[in-house]
Enzyme design. Structure first.
Site, PDB file in Angstrom:
ATOM      1  N   TRP A  13       1.586  -1.018   0.094  1.00 60.40           N
ATOM      2  CA  TRP A  13      -0.239   0.085   0.090  1.00 60.40           C
ATOM      3  C   TRP A  13       0.954   1.418  -0.257  1.00 60.40           C
ATOM      4  O   TRP A  13       0.702   2.516  -0.648  1.00 60.40           O
ATOM      5  CB  TRP A  13      -1.640   0.098   1.365  1.00 60.40           C
ATOM      6  CG  TRP A  13      -1.727  -0.652   0.999  1.00 60.40           C
ATOM      7  CD1 TRP A  13      -2.033  -2.179   1.718  1.00 60.40           C
ATOM      8  CD2 TRP A  13      -2.819  -1.430   0.374  1.00 60.40           C
ATOM      9  NE1 TRP A  13      -2.925  -2.867   1.337  1.00 60.40           N
ATOM     10  CE2 TRP A  13      -3.702  -2.271  -0.032  1.00 60.40           C
ATOM     11  CE3 TRP A  13      -2.995  -0.499  -1.139  1.00 60.40           C
ATOM     12  CZ2 TRP A  13      -4.757  -2.845  -0.509  1.00 60.40           C
ATOM     13  CZ3 TRP A  13      -4.243  -1.273  -2.151  1.00 60.40           C
ATOM     14  CH2 TRP A  13      -4.904  -2.577  -2.099  1.00 60.40           C
ATOM     15  N   ASP A  20      -0.582   6.477   6.456  1.00 59.22           N
ATOM     16  CA  ASP A  20      -3.015   5.828   5.461  1.00 59.22           C
ATOM     17  C   ASP A  20      -2.371   4.660   7.126  1.00 59.22           C
ATOM     18  O   ASP A  20      -1.565   4.129   7.162  1.00 59.22           O
ATOM     19  CB  ASP A  20      -2.253   5.128   4.673  1.00 59.22           C
ATOM     20  CG  ASP A  20      -2.835   4.107   4.603  1.00 59.22           C
ATOM     21  OD1 ASP A  20      -3.699   3.921   5.092  1.00 59.22           O
ATOM     22  OD2 ASP A  20      -2.268   3.174   3.254  1.00 59.22           O
ATOM     23  N   LYS A  44     -12.521  -1.384   7.185  1.00 62.19           N
ATOM     24  CA  LYS A  44     -12.255  -2.040   8.111  1.00 62.19           C
ATOM     25  C   LYS A  44     -12.219  -2.506   9.228  1.00 62.19           C
ATOM     26  O   LYS A  44     -12.843  -3.237  10.017  1.00 62.19           O
ATOM     27  CB  LYS A  44     -10.138  -2.088   7.891  1.00 62.19           C
ATOM     28  CG  LYS A  44      -9.174  -1.844   6.724  1.00 62.19           C
ATOM     29  CD  LYS A  44      -9.215  -3.295   6.301  1.00 62.19           C
ATOM     30  CE  LYS A  44      -8.488  -3.449   4.504  1.00 62.19           C
ATOM     31  NZ  LYS A  44      -9.196  -2.435   3.576  1.00 62.19           N
TER      32      LYS A  44
HETATM   33  N1  PMP Z   1      -4.598   1.956   1.987  1.00 65.57           N
HETATM   34  C1  PMP Z   1      -4.496   0.433   3.241  1.00 65.57           C
HETATM   35  C2  PMP Z   1      -3.850   0.517   4.200  1.00 65.57           C
HETATM   36  C3  PMP Z   1      -4.964  -0.934   2.855  1.00 65.57           C
HETATM   37  O1  PMP Z   1      -5.301  -1.604   2.883  1.00 65.57           O
HETATM   38  C4  PMP Z   1      -5.972  -0.544   1.288  1.00 65.57           C
HETATM   39  C5  PMP Z   1      -7.152  -1.516   0.988  1.00 65.57           C
HETATM   40  N2  PMP Z   1      -7.260  -2.618   1.845  1.00 65.57           N
HETATM   41  C6  PMP Z   1      -6.018   0.704   0.976  1.00 65.57           C
HETATM   42  C7  PMP Z   1      -5.003   2.106   0.938  1.00 65.57           C
HETATM   43  C8  PMP Z   1      -7.025   1.044  -0.565  1.00 65.57           C
HETATM   44  O2  PMP Z   1      -7.919   1.562   0.188  1.00 65.57           O
HETATM   45  P1  PMP Z   1      -9.217   1.395  -1.332  1.00 65.57           P
HETATM   46  O3  PMP Z   1      -9.319   0.413  -1.511  1.00 65.57           O
HETATM   47  O4  PMP Z   1     -10.175   2.046  -0.712  1.00 65.57           O
HETATM   48  O5  PMP Z   1      -8.806   2.227  -1.741  1.00 65.57           O
END
Ligand code: PMP
Length: 349
Positions: free
Chosen positions: A90, A162, A186
């Protein structure tokens, strides 16, 4: 997972929200009912985390990925560089996305270890004058978590974090951060709303090209209501916040999360079949990744666990293996049932 009593309350209020004769899905976002839902959600988040008044709380759309663009579009000025600490997929994706909008420097990465560890803070190598330092404090796919972060005074620029996959799983000292982003889906609610907490002095740095719906200052001025917000998701987030407030807040959530994850990690460390590849001090309390090292055995365990009602244990498609997500609402009994299943599987295989 969401708390069972939150889902029950949603069910009870679904057709008629508190005597309004409307569902939250049907009502105007400018009406008094929704205005109150939004105001309470903001106030409850401020109270739960302890967010001082010089930070704005935004409820945006576009998910984590939206903010991978939103962060540089808001914070990365012309000719500036942003420093990214890459501890998993990520943070890597965030750095890739930021390159569309400006210069990116990788201050540290543990890609060579397949992200089984977090880059040690003393080895983060910053660019001369970064606009911000970016981290992902819980890497959902690789199962690592930053249990300590450098203090703001030891960083060359505001920290952008994040925290999507462990937001509200432990106390947060928000004063150490410039910006925190968290997709709700989450720990905090259904998909569709992304929480962004921004320190006031970072509100007015946006690039001209920053889309209005991502523009922190504009969205703050409009109290996240420049355009139609994701009303239903915000409503459920509000219920989850109240649930956390009445169950001991973030300190109590942390105690439960430490305990749940410890049971599972202890079982994996004692297992003759499975192991967790992540270095002990960097293991996530939310996302426990493990494998037997043999795809056939992993698949057999997956089927065995499914048959016992233990769902969604498949590792992320990019890495395979197994992953147990022990988000806030996962009961202690859920973690205990998985520990038991691992032991029983080992006995019969
Ligand atoms: N950051 C983290 C730590 C994630 O776990 C995720 C998705 N699981 C994302 C960003 C991306 O998020 P989204 O699917 O809402 O774009």
């Amino acid at each position: 997972m969401l708390p069972h009593d939150v889902l029950s309350q949603v069910q009870a209020e679904l057709l008629d929200f508190r005597g309004s004769s409307m569902s939250v899905m049907e009502m105007s976002h400018r009406g008094p009912e929704f205005e109150q839902i939004l105001a309470e959600a903001v106030a409850d988040l401020r109270l739960l985390v302890g967010i001082p008044s010089n930070y704005k709380i935004l409820f945006l759309q576009g998910g984590g990925y939206g903010q991978f663009a939103g962060v540089p579009l808001n914070l990365l000025g012309a000719g500036q560089t942003a420093d990214y600490v890459v501890s998993g997929g990520w943070s890597q994706a965030a750095a890739m996305e930021a390159r569309r909008y400006g210069s990116v420097h990788i201050a540290a990465t543990t890609e060579s270890t397949q992200f089984t560890q977090i880059p040690a803070a003393q080895n983060w190598a910053f660019s001369p004058a970064p606009a911000y330092v970016y981290v992902c404090s819980n890497e959902t796919v690789f199962g690592n978590e930053m249990h300590t972060l450098p203090m703001a005074q030891n960083l060359p620029a505001p920290l952008v974090c994040d925290a999507s996959s462990h937001f509200l799983s432990r106390p947060i000292d928000i004063t150490q951060y410039g910006v925190m982003i968290a997709g709700a889906q989450k720990n905090v609610g259904p998909a569709g709303v992304t929480i962004v907490i921004v320190r006031d002095d970072l509100l007015d740095r946006a690039q001209i090209a920053c889309p209005t719906v991502m523009h922190y200052q504009t969205m703050a001025q409009h109290n996240s209501m420049l355009n139609t917000p994701p009303c239903f998701s915000i409503y459920v987030v509000g219920l989850v916040l109240k649930h956390l407030l009445t169950h001991g807040g973030l300190a109590a959530a942390q105690i439960r999360n430490v305990e749940k994850s410890r049971w599972l990690y202890d079982a994996l460390d004692a297992s003759s079949r499975f192991s967790c590849p992540v270095r002990k001090q960097d293991r996530s309390r939310m996302n426990v990744v493990f494998t037997s090292g043999d795809a056939v055995v992993d698949a057999a365990f997956l089927a065995f666990a499914e048959a016992r009602g233990l769902k969604q244990l498949k590792g992320h498609r990019s890495v395979g293996g197994l992953r147990a997500s022990l988000y806030n609402a996962m009961p202690m009994a859920g973690a205990a049932a998985l520990v038991e299943a691992i032991a029983e599987f080992e006995r019969i295989i």
